[in-house]
Design a protein around this motif. Structure first.
Motif, short mmCIF file in Angstrom:
data_model
loop_
_atom_site.label_atom_id
_atom_site.label_comp_id
_atom_site.label_asym_id
_atom_site.label_seq_id
_atom_site.Cartn_x
_atom_site.Cartn_y
_atom_site.Cartn_z
N LEU A 114 0.83 -4.92 9.13
CA LEU A 114 -0.46 -5.58 9.34
C LEU A 114 -1.18 -5.00 10.56
O LEU A 114 -2.40 -4.82 10.56
N ALA A 115 -0.43 -4.70 11.61
CA ALA A 115 -1.03 -4.11 12.82
C ALA A 115 -1.69 -2.77 12.47
O ALA A 115 -2.79 -2.47 12.95
N ILE A 116 -1.02 -1.99 11.64
CA ILE A 116 -1.58 -0.67 11.28
C ILE A 116 -2.81 -0.84 10.39
O ILE A 116 -3.83 -0.17 10.55
N ILE A 117 -2.71 -1.77 9.46
CA ILE A 117 -3.82 -1.97 8.51
C ILE A 117 -5.07 -2.50 9.22
O ILE A 117 -6.20 -2.23 8.83
N ARG A 118 -4.87 -3.26 10.31
CA ARG A 118 -6.02 -3.80 11.06
C ARG A 118 -6.77 -2.69 11.80
O ARG A 118 -7.97 -2.80 12.05
N ASP A 119 -6.05 -1.63 12.18
CA ASP A 119 -6.62 -0.56 13.01
C ASP A 119 -7.80 0.10 12.30
O ASP A 119 -7.67 0.57 11.16
N LYS A 120 -8.93 0.16 12.98
CA LYS A 120 -10.14 0.73 12.35
C LYS A 120 -9.98 2.21 12.02
O LYS A 120 -10.72 2.76 11.22
N ASN A 121 -8.99 2.87 12.66
CA ASN A 121 -8.77 4.30 12.39
C ASN A 121 -7.85 4.54 11.19
O ASN A 121 -7.60 5.69 10.84
N THR A 122 -7.32 3.50 10.59
CA THR A 122 -6.49 3.66 9.39
C THR A 122 -7.40 3.94 8.20
O THR A 122 -8.29 3.14 7.89
N GLY A 123 -7.17 5.07 7.54
CA GLY A 123 -8.01 5.48 6.41
C GLY A 123 -7.62 4.78 5.11
O GLY A 123 -6.61 4.08 5.05
N SER A 124 -8.43 5.03 4.06
CA SER A 124 -8.24 4.33 2.78
C SER A 124 -6.88 4.56 2.14
O SER A 124 -6.28 3.63 1.59
N LYS A 125 -6.38 5.80 2.22
CA LYS A 125 -5.09 6.10 1.58
C LYS A 125 -3.98 5.24 2.19
O LYS A 125 -3.22 4.59 1.47
N ASP A 126 -3.93 5.24 3.52
CA ASP A 126 -2.90 4.45 4.19
C ASP A 126 -3.15 2.95 4.01
O ASP A 126 -2.21 2.17 3.83
N PHE A 127 -4.41 2.56 4.05
CA PHE A 127 -4.76 1.15 3.88
C PHE A 127 -4.23 0.65 2.53
O PHE A 127 -3.60 -0.40 2.43
N ARG A 128 -4.48 1.45 1.49
CA ARG A 128 -4.08 1.10 0.12
C ARG A 128 -2.56 0.98 0.02
O ARG A 128 -2.03 0.01 -0.53
N GLU A 129 -1.87 1.98 0.57
CA GLU A 129 -0.40 1.97 0.50
C GLU A 129 0.19 0.78 1.26
O GLU A 129 1.11 0.11 0.79
N LEU A 130 -0.37 0.53 2.44
CA LEU A 130 0.15 -0.56 3.27
C LEU A 130 -0.12 -1.92 2.63
O LEU A 130 0.75 -2.80 2.65
N LEU A 131 -1.31 -2.09 2.06
CA LEU A 131 -1.63 -3.37 1.42
C LEU A 131 -0.67 -3.63 0.26
O LEU A 131 -0.17 -4.75 0.07
N GLU A 132 -0.39 -2.57 -0.49
CA GLU A 132 0.55 -2.71 -1.62
C GLU A 132 1.95 -3.07 -1.10
O GLU A 132 2.61 -3.96 -1.65
N GLU A 133 2.38 -2.40 -0.05
CA GLU A 133 3.71 -2.68 0.51
C GLU A 133 3.80 -4.11 1.04
O GLU A 133 4.80 -4.81 0.83
N ILE A 134 2.76 -4.54 1.74
CA ILE A 134 2.77 -5.92 2.27
C ILE A 134 2.80 -6.92 1.12
O ILE A 134 3.51 -7.93 1.18
N ALA A 135 2.05 -6.62 0.06
CA ALA A 135 2.04 -7.53 -1.10
C ALA A 135 3.44 -7.65 -1.70
O ALA A 135 3.87 -8.74 -2.10
N THR A 136 4.16 -6.54 -1.75
CA THR A 136 5.53 -6.58 -2.27
C THR A 136 6.40 -7.47 -1.39
O THR A 136 7.15 -8.33 -1.88
N LEU A 137 6.29 -7.27 -0.08
CA LEU A 137 7.09 -8.07 0.85
C LEU A 137 6.73 -9.55 0.76
O LEU A 137 7.60 -10.42 0.81
N MET A 138 5.44 -9.83 0.61
CA MET A 138 5.02 -11.23 0.51
C MET A 138 5.50 -11.85 -0.80
O MET A 138 5.90 -13.02 -0.85
N ALA A 139 5.48 -11.04 -1.86
CA ALA A 139 5.91 -11.56 -3.18
C ALA A 139 7.36 -12.04 -3.13
O ALA A 139 7.73 -13.02 -3.78
#
Ligand code: URA
Length: 216
Positions: free
Chosen positions: A23-48
């Motif tokens: 979440l800290a990385i995804i909040r960072d304004k310098n995180t681009g779309s590719k990483d944002f997408r991958e991280l959101l998917e990973e967090i969703a898995t962990l939350m699931a």
């Protein structure tokens, strides 16, 4: 994991170290779309993993190479994942990784920029939605208007067992959703400080849809 008390007793902040880190990385304004997408998917898995903790299991007999073992398997309750378009799409694949047999519905609502009220423009759900446990997903629980409206729509179509899973919430959104649907369990990774005058969560992560799809 932290379950808030009293009026927020159905709200769970999932504070797993892996989720906090991502979440800290995804909040960072310098995180681009590719990483944002991958991280959101990973967090969703962990939350699931946490969100499905109460899924029913039943005894089954399994023949191991050594003997028959009594094991537990999912009791076969059907699930539907319903992303609120468009940012909710970024959480679907992460949940499907753990629950590949789930059906996916879609609800499209947009925020009127002036009134901040949600307007419905698309709704396509599994035919048997009333028989399914429904997980509504949207990374940002801001005013709570879209989530509350999406859930109202699902209830009108017969859904009775609904959970909401988001990434970052504003206290205003949590309060709105809890008041509108006190029967719905809410899971988020963080409850932030507030909404600003433009309806953005502070500190939040900006516009999740734009960051996910690179449309800014
Ligand atoms: N939607 C977003 O994508 N971000 C916010 O901060 C609020 C609503």
């Amino acid at each position: 994991m932290n379950t808030r008390e009293n009026e927020m007793s159905r709200v769970t902040e999932i504070k797993h170290p892996l989720i906090l880190h991502k979440l800290a990385i995804i909040r960072d304004k310098n995180t681009g779309s590719k990483d944002f997408r991958e991280l959101l998917e990973e967090i969703a898995t962990l939350m699931a993993y946490e969100v499905t903790r109460d899924m029913a299991v039943e005894d089954v007999q399994v023949e191991t190479p050594v003997a028959v073992a009594t094991c537990k398997m999912l009791a076969g309750k059907k699930l539907a994942i319903v992303p609120i378009l468009r940012a909710g799409m970024g959480m679907v694949d992460g949940i499907l990784k753990l629950i590949p047999a789930a059906k996916v519905g879609h609800i499209g609502l947009y925020r009127n920029e002036e009134t901040l009220q949600p307007v419905e423009y698309f709704c396509k759900l599994p035919k048997d939605i009333e028989e399914r446990e429904v997980i509504v997903v949207d990374p940002m629980l801001a005013t709570g208007g879209s989530a509350a409206d999406a859930i109202t729509l699902l209830k009108r179509r017969g859904a009775t067992n609904i959970k909401f899973v988001g990434l970052v919430a504003a206290p205003e959104g949590v309060a709105h959703l809890t008041n509108a649907h006190p029967d719905v369990d809410i899971y988020v990774a963080a409850i932030d400080e507030k909404l600003n005058e433009k309806g953005y969560i502070v500190p939040g992560l900006g516009d999740a849809g734009d960051r996910l799809f690179g449309t800014k």
